[in-house]
Scaffold this active site. Structure first.
Site, mmCIF file in Angstrom:
data_model
loop_
_atom_site.group_PDB
_atom_site.id
_atom_site.type_symbol
_atom_site.label_atom_id
_atom_site.label_comp_id
_atom_site.label_asym_id
_atom_site.label_seq_id
_atom_site.Cartn_x
_atom_site.Cartn_y
_atom_site.Cartn_z
ATOM 1 N N HIS A 20 6.537 -30.553 -44.132
ATOM 2 C CA HIS A 20 5.473 -31.024 -43.255
ATOM 3 C C HIS A 20 4.575 -32.057 -43.948
ATOM 4 O O HIS A 20 3.579 -32.494 -43.385
ATOM 5 C CB HIS A 20 4.646 -29.811 -42.813
ATOM 6 C CG HIS A 20 3.747 -30.040 -41.653
ATOM 7 N ND1 HIS A 20 2.379 -29.881 -41.729
ATOM 8 C CD2 HIS A 20 4.004 -30.424 -40.375
ATOM 9 C CE1 HIS A 20 1.836 -30.139 -40.559
ATOM 10 N NE2 HIS A 20 2.791 -30.479 -39.719
ATOM 11 N N LYS A 33 2.992 -35.481 -45.554
ATOM 12 C CA LYS A 33 2.895 -36.900 -45.207
ATOM 13 C C LYS A 33 2.394 -37.627 -46.455
ATOM 14 O O LYS A 33 1.238 -37.491 -46.836
ATOM 15 C CB LYS A 33 1.925 -37.136 -44.049
ATOM 16 C CG LYS A 33 2.383 -36.557 -42.718
ATOM 17 C CD LYS A 33 1.901 -35.167 -42.499
ATOM 18 C CE LYS A 33 2.265 -34.706 -41.095
ATOM 19 N NZ LYS A 33 2.114 -33.250 -40.927
ATOM 20 N N ASP A 77 3.742 -48.809 -55.263
ATOM 21 C CA ASP A 77 3.674 -49.314 -56.640
ATOM 22 C C ASP A 77 2.962 -48.360 -57.588
ATOM 23 O O ASP A 77 2.465 -48.775 -58.642
ATOM 24 C CB ASP A 77 2.981 -50.682 -56.672
ATOM 25 C CG ASP A 77 3.818 -51.775 -56.022
ATOM 26 O OD1 ASP A 77 5.043 -51.592 -55.903
ATOM 27 O OD2 ASP A 77 3.237 -52.797 -55.602
ATOM 28 N N HIS A 96 -5.825 -33.133 -34.070
ATOM 29 C CA HIS A 96 -4.719 -32.780 -34.952
ATOM 30 C C HIS A 96 -5.125 -32.869 -36.420
ATOM 31 O O HIS A 96 -4.333 -32.579 -37.301
ATOM 32 C CB HIS A 96 -3.530 -33.721 -34.664
ATOM 33 C CG HIS A 96 -2.255 -33.350 -35.344
ATOM 34 N ND1 HIS A 96 -1.774 -34.030 -36.442
ATOM 35 C CD2 HIS A 96 -1.347 -32.370 -35.076
ATOM 36 C CE1 HIS A 96 -0.623 -33.498 -36.824
ATOM 37 N NE2 HIS A 96 -0.331 -32.489 -36.016
ATOM 38 N N LYS A 113 -6.637 -32.194 -40.146
ATOM 39 C CA LYS A 113 -6.692 -31.021 -41.007
ATOM 40 C C LYS A 113 -7.670 -31.345 -42.147
ATOM 41 O O LYS A 113 -7.283 -31.815 -43.212
ATOM 42 C CB LYS A 113 -5.315 -30.689 -41.580
ATOM 43 C CG LYS A 113 -4.206 -30.506 -40.507
ATOM 44 C CD LYS A 113 -3.424 -31.759 -40.326
ATOM 45 C CE LYS A 113 -2.112 -31.602 -39.590
ATOM 46 N NZ LYS A 113 -2.027 -30.783 -38.443
ATOM 47 N N ASP A 148 -19.927 -27.412 -48.482
ATOM 48 C CA ASP A 148 -21.255 -27.782 -48.970
ATOM 49 C C ASP A 148 -21.473 -29.287 -48.819
ATOM 50 O O ASP A 148 -21.114 -29.867 -47.802
ATOM 51 C CB ASP A 148 -21.455 -27.280 -50.400
ATOM 52 C CG ASP A 148 -21.414 -25.749 -50.471
ATOM 53 O OD1 ASP A 148 -21.637 -25.097 -49.427
ATOM 54 O OD2 ASP A 148 -21.133 -25.205 -51.549
#
Length: 467
Positions: free
Chosen positions: A212, A214, A219, A385, A387, A392
């Site tokens: 899952h 991404k 470089d 969607h 996450k 704090d």
């Protein structure tokens, strides 16, 4: 005669169910999951046996063995390129357990750029790839052959034809709709592209253990991580979930080496070779960043523990955004304790579903959370969607991890944990805007729901182990 044949088939089916139940008891990761599978397989094998073939498998040895053998070697190779200073005591004291659990470290001097929504994310990613001189590493759960997918395809082919090493991974299940012609066109242009699976031989029964993550690294200097995949829906172009709300992160500095390392482990499993690894640029920023790569090959349930540790670290504020709010017992207990410490605990979830069973279960957990003093909000304009987690005034995590069993135990995930007051302030501003476009959940949402809907929510929660 027909009755005898049918009776024999039913007996064989129940026998297979008993054998599968024994396998579930011995191998399922949680007692709740083992009980649920065993009960269904023994008494309703004609309903549960086929789903168990797809979802019940909980162990895979080849990837685990190679993952553990190669991880130390790749880490040592990455460490040779780095000359990081030690993290300041306040970072080590608060989050040292996370670093030790993951075998990772905080890198000082990161330069961070918050990428809000799909247009900002893919404008930055495609521009960075277009400027690549040596190597591009790309990994997404989903590739679609649509407008955004074709833009990505074109820039990757352009770089490969210019002599740049281009390595691409996509998940075989997440990208199940990707046409073979899309992949072949990239291969013909010199792009190295492969599907990820924990078994090298294709297994159509394996829906668990999906990659899952991404990741984009250009470089060895610029890295990207977050919640977006390659598809037009992530640009908000596909109703009814549009506008799509998501967040990504661009970083420059030594922590990019750990993004390379995570990609390299998966690439080596799939291809048997390592991708090119380049020295990251020296730290020019102010953030301390730890790359948290978690997955079912780890000895511990690192994703769940990652959330628990961050929740326990909160003293004043804990804001979480997640599309799927299906916390396990440890995470839910940590959230409850944070409320008793006087922490401002808020969770932002969708107002509309993309997976109805998960949405129903999330609604019941939202009700339990509200009763425990946790403030829960539903984002109204479209599907959320992202996450993101804010602790704090100085800590923010951006990545691919959801608050559900799939991320906790079944998927390979990655997030960047950043300690920096300036970046945290940017995340705070972004989340304040998100909360301003949300309605707060009250106990009435559940109490006033029709009986059949409340029943459906409780039934959906029974499927926690596979959601």
């Amino acid at each position: 005669m027909l009755t005898t044949i049918i009776g024999g088939l039913l007996l064989a089916l129940h026998g297979a169910g008993v054998l599968a139940a024994m396998h579930a008891v011995m191998n399922t990761r949680t007692p709740q999951g083992a009980f649920a599978w065993a009960l269904g397989l023994v008494f309703l094998p004609y309903v549960t046996l086929v789903p168990y073939l797809y979802l019940g498998r909980s162990r895979f040895h080849g990837y685990v063995d190679l993952h553990r053998a190669r991880r130390g070697q790749i880490q040592a190779q990455a460490d040779e390129q780095l000359t990081d200073e030690a993290s300041p005591p306040e970072v080590s004291e608060r989050y040292g357990e996370i670093a030790r659990m993951l075998g990772a470290r905080f890198h000082p001097g990161q330069r961070l750029r918050l990428l809000v929504n799909g247009d900002a994310t893919f404008d930055a990613i495609l521009a960075a790839i277009g400027e690549a001189k040596h190597c591009v590493l790309v990994q997404f759960f989903i590739f679609h052959d649509d407008m955004l997918g074709k833009r990505m395809q074109q820039v990757l082919m352009d770089r490969a034809r210019a002599g740049v090493d281009v390595c691409v991974l996509y998940d075989g299940i997440g990208s199940h709709a990707l046409p073979g012609d899309y992949v072949k066109t990239l291969q013909d242009a010199g792009v190295g592209i492969h599907p990820f699976a924990t078994q090298r031989r294709s297994n159509r029964f394996q829906l668990n253990f999906r990659n899952h993550r991404k990741i984009v690294v250009v470089d060895g200097e610029r890295g990207f991580v977050g919640g977006l995949n390659v598809g037009d829906e992530y640009l908000g172009l596909k109703p009814p979930l549009a506008p799509w709300r998501d967040t990504h992160l661009q970083l420059e500095g030594p922590a990019v080496a750990d993004l390379q390392r995570s990609f390299a482990e998966d690439w080596h499993w799939v291809t048997g070779a390592l991708p090119p690894l380049y020295r990251p640029s020296p730290g020019q920023g102010t953030a301390h960043t730890l790359i948290a790569a978690t997955g079912p090959a780890d000895r511990q349930e690192t994703c769940s523990l990652f959330f628990v540790a961050l929740i326990h670290a909160a003293r004043r504020r804990l804001w979480i955004t997640t599309p799927y709010f299906v916390p396990d017992l440890a995470v839910m207990a940590a959230l409850r304790l944070a409320v008793f410490r006087g922490v401002d605990v808020r969770v932002l979830i969708p107002a509309r579903p993309d997976h109805r069973t998960v949405f129903l279960a999330s609604g019941l957990y939202a009700h339990d959370a509200v009763r425990a003093g946790i403030r829960v909000f539903r984002y109204q304009p479209g599907f959320i969607h992202e996450k993101v987690l804010l602790v704090d005034d100085d800590t923010a995590s951006v990545g691919s991890m959801n608050l559900d069993n799939r991320s906790f135990r079944l998927n390979f995930e990655i997030s960047a944990l950043n300690v920096d007051t300036t970046f945290a302030a940017q995340v705070e501003t972004m989340l304040e805007n998100d909360f301003a476009h949300a309605h707060e959940v009250t106990e009435a949402e559940y109490d006033k729901a029709p009986y059949l809907r409340r029943l459906a929510m409780h039934v959906a929660r029974l499927f926690d182990p596979v959601l």
